[in-house]
Design a protein around this motif. Structure first.
Motif, mmCIF file in Angstrom:
data_model
loop_
_atom_site.group_PDB
_atom_site.id
_atom_site.type_symbol
_atom_site.label_atom_id
_atom_site.label_comp_id
_atom_site.label_asym_id
_atom_site.label_seq_id
_atom_site.Cartn_x
_atom_site.Cartn_y
_atom_site.Cartn_z
ATOM 1 N N VAL A 233 0.823 -1.216 0.000
ATOM 2 C CA VAL A 233 0.000 0.000 0.000
ATOM 3 C C VAL A 233 0.853 1.261 0.000
ATOM 4 O O VAL A 233 0.327 2.362 -0.153
ATOM 5 C CB VAL A 233 -0.993 0.027 1.187
ATOM 6 N N GLY A 234 2.187 1.112 0.174
ATOM 7 C CA GLY A 234 3.083 2.248 0.001
ATOM 8 C C GLY A 234 3.534 2.936 1.267
ATOM 9 O O GLY A 234 3.971 4.097 1.218
ATOM 10 N N TYR A 235 3.482 2.247 2.424
ATOM 11 C CA TYR A 235 3.930 2.868 3.668
ATOM 12 C C TYR A 235 5.445 3.081 3.630
ATOM 13 O O TYR A 235 6.183 2.387 2.926
ATOM 14 C CB TYR A 235 3.529 2.001 4.859
ATOM 15 N N ASP A 236 5.923 4.024 4.418
ATOM 16 C CA ASP A 236 7.321 4.431 4.428
ATOM 17 C C ASP A 236 8.255 3.223 4.593
ATOM 18 O O ASP A 236 8.183 2.502 5.587
ATOM 19 C CB ASP A 236 7.565 5.411 5.575
ATOM 20 N N PRO A 237 9.157 2.980 3.626
ATOM 21 C CA PRO A 237 9.987 1.770 3.681
ATOM 22 C C PRO A 237 10.956 1.745 4.853
ATOM 23 O O PRO A 237 11.225 0.680 5.422
ATOM 24 C CB PRO A 237 10.724 1.790 2.336
ATOM 25 N N ASN A 238 11.505 2.882 5.221
ATOM 26 C CA ASN A 238 12.434 2.900 6.345
ATOM 27 C C ASN A 238 11.730 2.554 7.653
ATOM 28 O O ASN A 238 12.290 1.865 8.514
ATOM 29 C CB ASN A 238 13.112 4.259 6.445
ATOM 30 N N GLU A 239 10.498 3.039 7.801
ATOM 31 C CA GLU A 239 9.720 2.680 8.981
ATOM 32 C C GLU A 239 9.424 1.179 8.996
ATOM 33 O O GLU A 239 9.530 0.519 10.035
ATOM 34 C CB GLU A 239 8.410 3.469 8.998
ATOM 35 N N ILE A 240 9.050 0.622 7.848
ATOM 36 C CA ILE A 240 8.753 -0.815 7.781
ATOM 37 C C ILE A 240 9.976 -1.624 8.180
ATOM 38 O O ILE A 240 9.883 -2.567 8.978
ATOM 39 C CB ILE A 240 8.290 -1.194 6.358
#
Length: 763
Positions: A606-613
């Protein structure tokens, strides 16, 4: 750069990447939770059929041998489900008090143990032959000591156990047969080739012990074959097995790679791939919840094929990782259950098609019957009513058969293999038959009543009172998976040029299913799990969660930023609020119970922030993982093996919305590369990101299908090579290219004026 040179560069790069990150796992203390009914914490090795769990202490090793096809085919657990064939105890009195060091090596698929005390060191190397039914144990010592070997099979649970010797082979057998309700017999033989049961281990004189396992599902002459093969294991024969073992695993690691500049995540990426490859192999029984790493009978949930996600999820990363053959065993249990599924649909619901309970096993086995006596039902579930749904656990869910179809469609889209499509089409068609009958058309839309978002059942907590919880209406799980099914029916039937007359109805269902329910709460639009339900919590808009992700995003694949940007924005907002419910590190997405393999790649899609993931994923690994690299959760085992590989793969390459996207959810400030990942449309893709720029995209078109790819350089010019020859330049945000079967394309950043796309499409 010429194609051949580029491929060579990528191959050399792979060796550098995987050579560094196929890191071993070093265990410095004896396993504390082996044996267990869940995932063991010991070092593990396997060949996709046989699993070795390396338990015990230095002076009392306990080696457990699991096998994916050894089941007690009884329809109730505990008691039924996958069973333990047996094990080998190795006693070395001289090692009492020795230090413990056991290394699990993914690169070579072996276990190397070193046990040390003053004046003595004993080494053990253990491996499960990749291409043979044999476990090999190699012992060395610095001083003379005595090994005592005891090969065993567990008694009890109606098993018949026998043992004996034949020359230099000791053997034990374990059988389940001729007992009430047993659907088919299972027999296993363990044959040990050793110099004796008491071995004097001397310096510089290694001793090799082998254990060969066969079941009646391997061969009708299961016992004779095990003994004969064990007896023939000369040093030369073992060396031949070793070479075949190395060749298989070297080939496995060369199939694909990722490089993301994060040592921890790369370590768990490859460890998960190793453990899955050790659990699943073509031509063998599919792995259940715990794979072949079984250390006792009656493991949790019978170690069965749980169809409301546990069975499907372990395979999800294998498609994009280009391990298609490791998914070969998935379909057979679902196909074998079709006749029973038709009986369930016809008898219980008066419908066409197939209707599956929550848990099945191999060869048409149902593993999830209610307890067979009212007394046992009362003890375990708080009610004497053991005839619910004619005694089968459907748990209020109609969607299990369609859930099973998800992996079939993922494999079809990944390969466009006609033979495979014809194999699974009858199953898909039976699912379509059922849902054509079950769906209700009301006020211009199809609705789904009485198919439940979660399991609804009596239990001790609700004191056997459960029917008041029935009544979910338009569950997001059901809506998404049914939409996935009819989207698949349209595509597979068109590919096979069959059932043309039915496509109009399937198209109508696909386009007129109810909208996914949402609700505005405190100024923010949120997803609802169901449109309405007797369960009050369902009527609050709690936002996107694991079960909804299954229907909408993974494996349902009917939502996303390309498919519906506006709806995807709602899902993305929901993911952004997962952190609001966290109480401690590792709880993001509420995945300590279940769902690490769903929520993390779902957030990527869905495009959530990759660094946060990535940060949350590392926290989750630290919160609950074992010394052997297995990331654990409360509700299952093998499904977590997809979590890290799928999350990383989806960050680097996506294609599930009909469009190939390289580095679609990756921080462009971080260098990364991937090689030979598989995209929908039967494309094999490699690329590298350096200094914020994609250097090239390499694509092999296996089936010559049209390629739609998002421009890696925004809307700039793109140069195209086909089979090493210049083929013009295109530009635009999305590129549409025709391809031919076996054609190799290289895309690089172009310069100069825009060229018309027809130049690329003349061939």
């Amino acid at each position: 750069m010429k194609l051949s040179v580029w491929l060579l560069a990528m191959f050399c790069y792979w060796h550098a990447a995987t050579g560094q990150h196929l890191s071993p796992f070093v265990l410095t203390a004896p396993p504390a939770r082996t044996p267990t009914g869940k995932v063991p914490d010991a070092a593990l090795a396997g060949n996709g059929d046989i699993g070795l769990t390396f338990g015990g202490t230095p002076d009392r090793l306990q080696l457990y041998f699991g096998k994916n096809d050894f089941w007690r085919a009884y329809p109730v657990y505990p008691g039924g489900g996958i069973a333990l064939p047996g094990g080998l105890n190795v006693s070395v009195d001289a090692l009492k008090g020795a230090t413990y060091k056991v290394v699990q090596n993914p690169a070579t698929a072996d276990i190397q143990a070193t046990f040390t005390k003053p004046g003595l060191q004993v080494g053990v190397k253990a491996w499960v032959a990749a291409m043979h039914n044999t476990v090999v144990l190699e012992f060395t010592a610095t001083q003379t000591c005595v090994l005592q070997l005891h090969l065993w099979a567990p008694e009890g649970n109606t098993a018949i156990v026998r043992k004996g010797t034949s020359g230099n082979v000791s053997w034990v057998t374990r059988s389940f047969e001729n007992t009430p309700l047993l659907e088919w017999p299972s027999h296993v033989a363990l044959a040990m080739h050793a110099p004796g049961s008491n071995i004097t281990l001397q310096p510089d004189r290694p001793v090799t012990v082998t254990v060969t396992l066969y079941t009646n599902h391997d061969t009708p002459r299961w016992k004779e074959t095990a003994i004969q093969e064990a007896a023939g294991l000369t040093a030369a024969r073992i060396e031949t097995m070793r070479q075949a073992h190395r060749k298989w695993w070297n080939g496995f690691w060369e199939r694909s790679f990722v490089e993301i500049g994060d040592t921890m995540l790369e370590k768990y990426y490859y460890a998960s791939q190793y453990l899955f490859a050790a659990s699943s192999r073509p031509g063998k029984f599919a792995p259940g919840i715990w794979g072949p790493f079984i250390t006792r009978d009656s493991s949790a949930w019978g170690g069965d094929y749980h169809l409301n996600y546990n069975y499907q999820a372990p395979y999800w990363a294998a498609f994009s990782s280009n391990y298609i053959d490791l998914t070969d065993n998935y379909d057979q249990p679902l196909l074998d259950y079709m006749e029973k599924g038709k009986w369930h649909a016809r008898t219980l619901l008066h419908m066409r098609g197939i209707y599956y309970p929550v848990g099945i096993g191999p060869k048409g086995l149902c593993t999830t019957r209610w307890p067979l006596t009212p007394e046992e039902m009362l003890r375990r579930y708080g009610t004497t009513e053991n005839t619910i749904d004619s005694g089968y656990k459907f748990l209020g869910q109609k969607i299990n058969a369609v859930f099973g179809a998800a992996n079939m469609l993922m494999r079809f889209y990944s390969t466009y293999d006609e033979q495979y499509a014809r194999r699974i089409y009858p199953y898909l068609l039976a699912c379509a038959d059922f849902w054509e009958d079950y769906l209700q058309f009301e006020q211009g839309r199809y609705v789904i009543a009485m198919d439940h978002y979660g399991e609804v059942m009596p239990n001790l907590r609700n004191k056997g009172q459960w029917r008041h919880m029935l009544g979910d209406y338009n569950s997001t799980l059901s809506l998404g998976l049914v939409k996935m099914l009819f989207k698949g029916m349209l595509q597979v039937s068109d590919y096979l040029q069959t059932d043309r007359a039915r496509r109009q109805q399937w198209e109508h269902i696909y386009t007129h299913l109810s909208a996914f329910p949402v609700q505005e709460v405190e100024g923010r639009v949120r997803l609802k799990s169901v449109e309405k339900s007797p369960a009050e919590w369902h009527n609050r808009a709690m936002g996107l969660a694991r079960v909804s992700i299954h229907g909408l995003v993974l494996p349902g694949e009917v939502c996303g930023p390309v498919t519906d940007p506006a709806f995807n924005a709602i899902l993305l907002s929901d993911v952004a609020h997962w952190k609001d419910r966290m109480q401690q590190p590792g709880e993001w997405g509420n995945t300590l119970g279940n769902g690490i393999e769903t929520c993390f790649p779902g957030a990527v899609r869905v495009g959530y922030d990759p660094n946060e993931i990535l940060r949350y994923l590392k926290d989750r690994i630290r919160a609950s993982s074992l010394p052997n690299g297995w990331i654990t959760q409360a509700g299952g085992g093998t499904e977590t093996l997809a979590a890290v590989p799928l999350t990383i793969n989806e960050m680097l390459l996506q294609s599930y919305e009909g469009r190939v996207r390289v580095f679609p959810n990756w921080d462009r400030r971080r260098n990364a590369a991937f090689g030979n990942l598989r995209a929908y449309g039967a494309f094999i893709v490699s690329s590298r990101l350096t200094g914020g720029t994609v250097t090239a995209v390499n694509i092999l078109s296996e089936k010559g299908r049209p390629l739609e790819i998002e421009n890696p350089w925004k809307d700039g010019a793109v140069k195209v090579e086909r089979n090493g020859k210049p083929a013009g330049t295109v530009s635009g945000k999305v590129l549409s290219l025709k391809t031919q079967a076996g054609e190799k394309l290289v895309l690089t950043k172009g310069r100069g004026h825009k060229r018309k796309e027809w130049i690329l499409m003349r061939e």
